[in-house]
Write a protein that holds these residues in place. Sequence first.
Motif, PDB file in Angstrom:
ATOM      1  N   HIS A  64       0.999  -0.723  -0.362  1.00 39.40           N
ATOM      2  CA  HIS A  64      -0.005   0.223   0.131  1.00 39.40           C
ATOM      3  C   HIS A  64       0.636   1.147   0.041  1.00 39.40           C
ATOM      4  O   HIS A  64       0.769   1.847  -0.581  1.00 39.40           O
ATOM      5  CB  HIS A  64      -1.519   0.118   1.213  1.00 39.40           C
ATOM      6  N   SER A  69       2.376   2.102  -6.088  1.00 38.86           N
ATOM      7  CA  SER A  69       0.669   1.688  -5.295  1.00 38.86           C
ATOM      8  C   SER A  69       0.241   3.352  -4.926  1.00 38.86           C
ATOM      9  O   SER A  69       0.744   4.164  -5.480  1.00 38.86           O
ATOM     10  CB  SER A  69       1.247   1.846  -4.080  1.00 38.86           C
ATOM     11  N   HIS A  70      -0.909   3.194  -6.022  1.00 34.75           N
ATOM     12  CA  HIS A  70      -2.103   4.298  -5.700  1.00 34.75           C
ATOM     13  C   HIS A  70      -1.751   5.306  -5.304  1.00 34.75           C
ATOM     14  O   HIS A  70      -0.611   5.698  -5.810  1.00 34.75           O
ATOM     15  CB  HIS A  70      -3.188   3.871  -4.411  1.00 34.75           C
ATOM     16  N   ASP A  78      -3.394   5.252   3.461  1.00 33.43           N
ATOM     17  CA  ASP A  78      -2.744   4.409   4.144  1.00 33.43           C
ATOM     18  C   ASP A  78      -1.884   3.950   5.010  1.00 33.43           C
ATOM     19  O   ASP A  78      -1.418   4.066   5.963  1.00 33.43           O
ATOM     20  CB  ASP A  78      -1.872   2.877   2.998  1.00 33.43           C
TER      21      ASP A  78
END
Length: 91
Positions: A64, A69-70, A78
Amino acid sequence: MSHVNQNSPKLFARLNRIKGQVEALDHALKNGVACSAFLHQVASVRGAIDGLMSEALEGHIREHLGENSHTSEERQQDLDEVINVLKTYLK
């Protein structure tokens, strides 16, 4: 949390060892084991739980909070989640 599912065989193995250790504590209490032996077993359980947390947390952080990631906003959420978990765990 896909990383937990990916690591589940290792995590289940850890959980099974922890279950065995907790059952040994139960057996020790029922059979009047020496205090020092009981305390050592409690320390072993705590170490096993710490290892489980460490492995799960590492997977979470890598999944995360890694570079790929993201979005930035999701990564911040996160990060806040990890901080809250650590605060709870370290109490």
